[in-house]
Design a protein around this motif. Sequence first.
Motif, PDB file in Angstrom:
ATOM      1  N   MET A  70      -4.726   4.634  -4.543  1.00  0.00           N
ATOM      2  CA  MET A  70      -4.221   4.277  -3.206  1.00  0.00           C
ATOM      3  C   MET A  70      -4.245   5.481  -2.279  1.00  0.00           C
ATOM      4  N   ARG A  71      -3.777   6.615  -2.799  1.00  0.00           N
ATOM      5  CA  ARG A  71      -3.721   7.835  -1.965  1.00  0.00           C
ATOM      6  C   ARG A  71      -5.116   8.270  -1.537  1.00  0.00           C
TER       7      ARG A  71
ATOM      8  N   ALA B  21      -5.814   6.121   1.377  1.00  0.00           N
ATOM      9  CA  ALA B  21      -4.843   6.173   2.482  1.00  0.00           C
ATOM     10  C   ALA B  21      -5.195   7.298   3.452  1.00  0.00           C
TER      11      ALA B  21
ATOM     12  N   GLU C  60       0.832  -1.210   0.000  1.00  0.00           N
ATOM     13  CA  GLU C  60       0.000   0.000   0.000  1.00  0.00           C
ATOM     14  C   GLU C  60       0.865   1.258   0.000  1.00  0.00           C
ATOM     15  N   ARG C  61       1.948   1.181  -0.771  1.00  0.00           N
ATOM     16  CA  ARG C  61       2.879   2.310  -0.878  1.00  0.00           C
ATOM     17  C   ARG C  61       2.753   2.952  -2.261  1.00  0.00           C
TER      18      ARG C  61
END
Length: 451
Positions: A110-111, A114, A87-88
């Motif tokens: 993802m961002r 996050a 999850e980077r």
Amino acid sequence: MFKRVLIANRGEIAVRIIRACREIGLPTVAIYSEADENSLHVRLATEAYCVGPAESTKSYLSIPAIISAALVSGADAIHPGYGFMAERPDFAEICEKHGIKFIGPSAESMRKMADKAAARKTMIENNVPVIPGTDVVTTVEEIKEFAKEVGYPVILKAVAGGGGKGMRIVNNDDEVETNMEICQTEAKSFFGNPDIYVEKYLINPHHIEVQILADQYGNVVHFGERDCSIQRRHQKLIEEAPSIAVNEETRRAMGEAAIRAAKAINYEGVGTFEFLMDHDGKWYFMEMNTRIQVEHCVTEMISNVDLVREQIMIAAGEKLDFTQDDIVLRGHAIECRINAEDPSKGFMPNPGTITGYVTPGGFGVRVDSHIYQDYTVPPNYDSMLGKVICWGRNRNEARRRMYRALKEYVITGIETTLPFHQDIIEDDVFISGNFDTGFIEDYNKRKAEHA
Ligand code: MV4
């Protein structure tokens, strides 16, 4: 299709991914640390590269080491598994810059998930119910005002958090005063971002999560839910699908909500929407996991879909070749996570050499693990040794099969959570299916009373 896939992970999930690649006919590249020379994923992969010392930050979390291994081996795709790089968004971007496909969603999707406060906003915009809560808060007054509206207790959560770290339950105005700054300081030190938000605290909810799959062309399907309420200190112990707390109408509504949200963020790949459900059956979005999860197997067992295979095909640009109507959920599946931990010593990690090993088998039993006889479990990583997953025509059949499988499973030389699982599978409250996230606490209390 890809030329070869690098697996940026270790343990059972690395083995799981290598198996899916082999079935597709894809060569695999394993990476490993100095502590993992004898790991099963190293033996099963087409080739393997040592990327650094035991310490994760210098091996499985080292972007230069991983990218170098990909470039040297000619891998044109990287599967991150779960944890580590999964999850980077920064890693996904660097992969792309090197012409390597990150098997997962875009850095942008993802961002969006996050940031938990931003994720809540996205859900609200798309008519997905969220837990009553706030945007980012900066003053005690804002928190007190919100608490006046919804009533105590409320929970302070890190915007950059997730998975249980950096949360504080507060029961009154005084506790707001004493906890706000501590929570912000912890958020800053754990996640590098001090921002916090507030939610109404639901007491002992059910943890229900919905599996989705999205291709690059806007096709999204869901596979129903998993019940992950049986946790200890935010570590899941047992998961099952379907959840007996979810009826057909709720299943459809949750699934459709998850699909709407995935479409809204142009999501690609496998993903999971986590919901909390209260005791009136009301459900609320909590957070999204933008990766394959440990417990994906229970969904595979009731749907007969290989989610990791689908993940790879989608990353390679294939269209989903089935629709929502093609997904039929049949029977019931239960998963027990087997850890190298000593339940009699507060689940203390218990690495060491496995001296004897016999795996269960038979109809409806699946074991996903990287361990074998004479393997030494290193002390450097997560203590999960693998998972036993059992299918049955109904919950009780799956449960009885699990009991049978756990009794067959022999792991000697180290303490494991096998006996603990055997007890839970036979527990009357577990058998009734009438449990929530308070189960383990209640179970321990009941055991202490009888001792
Ligand atoms: C909550 C909650 C009750 N109300 N949020 C724990 C993990 C992290 N992802 C969020 N968690 C919780 N958030 C509100 N507003 C209860 C938990 C929680 C929990 C959630 C799922 C499974 C097990 C849990 C155990 C304790 C607390």
